[in-house]
Design a protein around this motif. Sequence first.
Motif, mmCIF file in Angstrom:
data_model
loop_
_atom_site.group_PDB
_atom_site.id
_atom_site.type_symbol
_atom_site.label_atom_id
_atom_site.label_comp_id
_atom_site.label_asym_id
_atom_site.label_seq_id
_atom_site.Cartn_x
_atom_site.Cartn_y
_atom_site.Cartn_z
ATOM 1 N N GLY A 138 -1.373 -0.724 0.817
ATOM 2 C CA GLY A 138 -1.999 -1.596 -0.177
ATOM 3 C C GLY A 138 -3.457 -1.294 -0.439
ATOM 4 N N SER B 226 -3.464 6.914 -6.128
ATOM 5 C CA SER B 226 -3.003 5.539 -6.390
ATOM 6 C C SER B 226 -3.372 5.062 -7.804
ATOM 7 C CB SER B 226 -3.573 4.569 -5.357
ATOM 8 O OG SER B 226 -4.963 4.490 -5.511
ATOM 9 N N SER C 133 2.322 0.902 -8.256
ATOM 10 C CA SER C 133 1.767 -0.425 -7.965
ATOM 11 C C SER C 133 2.086 -0.840 -6.538
ATOM 12 C CB SER C 133 2.310 -1.468 -8.951
ATOM 13 O OG SER C 133 3.710 -1.555 -8.821
ATOM 14 N N VAL C 134 1.281 -1.758 -6.043
ATOM 15 C CA VAL C 134 1.484 -2.284 -4.682
ATOM 16 C C VAL C 134 2.328 -3.540 -4.783
ATOM 17 C CG1 VAL C 134 0.331 -3.220 -2.642
ATOM 18 C CG2 VAL C 134 -0.717 -1.326 -3.912
ATOM 19 N N LYS D 259 2.631 -7.514 0.356
ATOM 20 C CA LYS D 259 1.836 -7.207 1.546
ATOM 21 C C LYS D 259 2.504 -7.942 2.711
ATOM 22 C CE LYS D 259 -2.523 -8.025 3.834
ATOM 23 N NZ LYS D 259 -3.802 -8.720 3.869
ATOM 24 N N ASN E 74 -3.406 -2.968 6.981
ATOM 25 C CA ASN E 74 -2.588 -3.354 5.827
ATOM 26 C C ASN E 74 -1.213 -2.681 5.930
ATOM 27 O OD1 ASN E 74 -1.554 -2.528 3.012
ATOM 28 N ND2 ASN E 74 -2.970 -4.178 2.545
ATOM 29 N N SER F 112 2.225 -2.469 3.458
ATOM 30 C CA SER F 112 2.663 -2.917 2.130
ATOM 31 C C SER F 112 3.890 -2.179 1.594
ATOM 32 C CB SER F 112 1.531 -2.720 1.118
ATOM 33 O OG SER F 112 0.436 -3.528 1.426
ATOM 34 N N GLU F 113 4.495 -2.851 0.643
ATOM 35 C CA GLU F 113 5.554 -2.252 -0.165
ATOM 36 C C GLU F 113 4.869 -1.532 -1.339
ATOM 37 O OE1 GLU F 113 9.415 -4.123 -2.460
ATOM 38 O OE2 GLU F 113 7.476 -5.060 -2.778
ATOM 39 N N LEU F 114 5.397 -0.375 -1.711
ATOM 40 C CA LEU F 114 4.795 0.393 -2.804
ATOM 41 C C LEU F 114 5.870 0.713 -3.830
ATOM 42 C CD1 LEU F 114 2.781 2.887 -0.536
ATOM 43 C CD2 LEU F 114 2.025 0.684 -1.446
#
Length: 384
Positions: A163, A190, A196-197, A200, A210, A212-214
């Motif tokens: 993220g 990025s 996009s992120v 979280k 951090n 996160s899913e991306l």
Amino acid sequence: MDFSLTEKQKMLRKITRKFAEEYLVPVAKESDEKQELNKTAFKKMQEMNYFGACLPVKYGGAGLENDTIGFCIVIEEISRADAGWGITIAVHNGVAAYPIYKYGTEEQKQTFLEDLANGNKVGSFCLTEPNAGSDAAGVQLTAVKDGDEYILNGTKIFSTSGGIAGTLLVVAKTGDKDSRREMTVFIVDSKTPGYSVGVKEDKLGVRASNTSELVFEDVRVPQENILGQYGDGFKMAMRILDFGRIGIAAQCLGLGQAALEASVKYSNERVQFGKPIGRFQGIQWKLADMACAVESARLFTYKAAFIHDKGEDFGTASSMAKLVASEAAMQAAHDAVQIHGGYGLMKAYPVERYFRDAKMGEIYEGTSEVQRMVIAGNLLRKGV
Ligand code: COS
């Protein structure tokens, strides 16, 4: 066999410990609660060149590219203060910046390394997906060729620093037949449209870091951003993880050391039944076992680093180091809570955080079971 550290390595430990005690220890609890890296600490990390730890000076790094023991000492000392920062710096260097230096073209190095070295861009390694965890070959994020570009579509999850990352190494599927021979690693900025992120994660430990899913929706990446060879992505990912696991071992080592130190201090201070609890054999045996586990972690970790720097095959050694160090950290953190009794369960004492942080190490960058698979697989293939 000479176990002594070089003067430079001793100095690195001294400087990093001082830095960590000044800028990380005071805010570690708050960072854990807020689930974010402290901004002042971030700036200081940049100034101290920890983001560029294992990159050559010529690319703006600190010059530890051939001193992996020195790199481990840096990670160990940072993690002794805050394992969340430890994983952030270990991942940034070990599985993002260093692989670009090691396997990248000169053009890729010129394009990406300076911003990674100075921390203006944080690095992330993106392999894991909902259906590709331990089974790394299960990647479903696709990269399809279109002229001189590849179009990436899919989702990555659990990406450390995802993220907050500016430069991502993304493992993609580039064919339909044999996944192990049809994967490719791409360097992705990025800022590329379509990236996009997502979510979280709110996680158990190393919460300052951090996770996160991306999401990749028609993300166009030029073909010159392929890291290594087209189609060689599975092996490239495995090589990247081989090195990355040394950094994770160092992170676990620093955490185990912190748990041991907190326990020794508490055992000298806490009085029950009229004497410090360290005078009871039940506590002494725990402390001795913790110290042995942490020292094993140190020996395995430094040895893997040493083998790497000699240019020898270090895959088994790095998996052994990651396995031993993560289990040592868990044991040390577990015993630390037990020694602290009721206080060990309270957030006022750092061992509660160590316990949560330690569990993470047995899972990420390959679970303990995966490390055993790698070690045994190498034994059976290559012999003892
Ligand atoms: N370096 C170079 N090549 C490697 C390698 C390494 N470390 N490990 C495996 N390979 C090669 C093998 O030699 C084999 O090559 P050939 O087909 O040419 O013989 C090929 O890669 C496939 O290897 P293998 O059969 O061992 O693949 P598996 O699918 O069985 O993979 C494990 C096994 C479990 C080791 C792998 O999937 C893995 O490491 N999983 C964990 C992933 C992970 O750590 N995830 C955490 C998140 S990443 S942040």
